[in-house]
Design an enzyme around this catalytic site. Sequence first.
Site, short mmCIF file in Angstrom:
data_model
loop_
_atom_site.label_atom_id
_atom_site.label_comp_id
_atom_site.label_asym_id
_atom_site.label_seq_id
_atom_site.Cartn_x
_atom_site.Cartn_y
_atom_site.Cartn_z
N PRO A 263 0.79 -1.23 0.00
CA PRO A 263 0.00 0.00 0.00
C PRO A 263 0.83 1.29 0.00
CG PRO A 263 -0.18 -1.16 2.11
CD PRO A 263 0.49 -2.09 1.15
N ASN A 264 0.35 2.21 -0.82
CA ASN A 264 0.90 3.57 -0.92
C ASN A 264 2.23 3.67 -1.65
OD1 ASN A 264 -1.25 4.87 0.63
ND2 ASN A 264 -0.41 3.73 2.35
N ARG B 119 4.08 11.06 -1.86
CA ARG B 119 3.98 10.91 -0.40
C ARG B 119 5.33 11.23 0.26
NH1 ARG B 119 4.53 4.49 1.20
NH2 ARG B 119 4.04 5.31 3.26
N TYR C 248 10.67 9.29 1.37
CA TYR C 248 10.67 8.30 0.28
C TYR C 248 11.28 8.82 -1.03
CZ TYR C 248 7.64 5.88 3.55
OH TYR C 248 7.15 5.25 4.68
N ASN D 9 8.25 -5.42 -1.06
CA ASN D 9 8.13 -4.31 -0.11
C ASN D 9 6.66 -4.30 0.32
OD1 ASN D 9 7.92 -2.01 1.35
ND2 ASN D 9 8.85 -0.66 -0.18
N ALA E 218 3.22 -0.85 4.67
CA ALA E 218 2.68 -0.89 6.04
C ALA E 218 2.32 -2.31 6.48
CB ALA E 218 1.45 0.01 6.14
N GLU F 288 13.30 -8.95 1.21
CA GLU F 288 12.48 -7.83 1.69
C GLU F 288 13.21 -6.52 1.37
OE1 GLU F 288 12.33 -7.93 5.95
OE2 GLU F 288 10.92 -6.25 6.09
N HIS G 112 12.91 -2.10 1.68
CA HIS G 112 12.23 -0.88 2.12
C HIS G 112 13.00 0.31 1.60
CE1 HIS G 112 9.53 -3.07 4.67
NE2 HIS G 112 10.57 -3.78 5.07
N ARG H 105 13.38 4.35 12.33
CA ARG H 105 12.10 5.07 12.42
C ARG H 105 11.30 4.63 13.67
NH1 ARG H 105 9.26 5.08 6.75
NH2 ARG H 105 8.03 6.70 7.81
#
Length: 148
Positions: A9-10, A17, A22, A74, A77, A98, A100, A107
């Site tokens: 998502p996103n 965003r 990002y 990725n 969320a 994985e 990111h 974070r």
Amino acid sequence: MKALVINGPNINFVGIREPGIYGSDSYDDIVALCQRTGLELGFESVECFQSNHEGDIVDKIQEAYGAIDGIVINPAAYTHTSVAILDALKAVSIPAVEVHISAVESREDFRQVSFAGMACFAKVTGEGIQGYAHALRLLAEKLDEPAA
Ligand code: DQA
């Protein structure tokens, strides 16, 4: 060898965003980078899939069974919440990396857990969209290893 790059998502809003986190590259830039890098690494194909829906991501992982050799994911969320995506990755047993875009480890506390990561053999974080190229390289190396 066929690769599948899954974004949660996103990620389709990357470039719009929170650019301070990002960056300014778009989702289309991620797709172009993955396809270019995949071909350079010798993959026959690199399919890119993005969804804002957890079940669609589970469906896509299941469809990869018997059809795809390696996954870069990725989960966005859903990284921090989805046992369903973890279970799907475990179910198909396809080597997965994985990735990111941001340095999740620096974070918020709620980003420190990764369910999907428990089914991945490597993790790339904090390299911006170039992290996808790095992840594909790790995947190509893994798929090149002689079977144990
Ligand atoms: C992300 C990090 C996640 O914590 C976040 O929810 C995202 C993007 C990243 O690529 O840095 O949506 O996966």
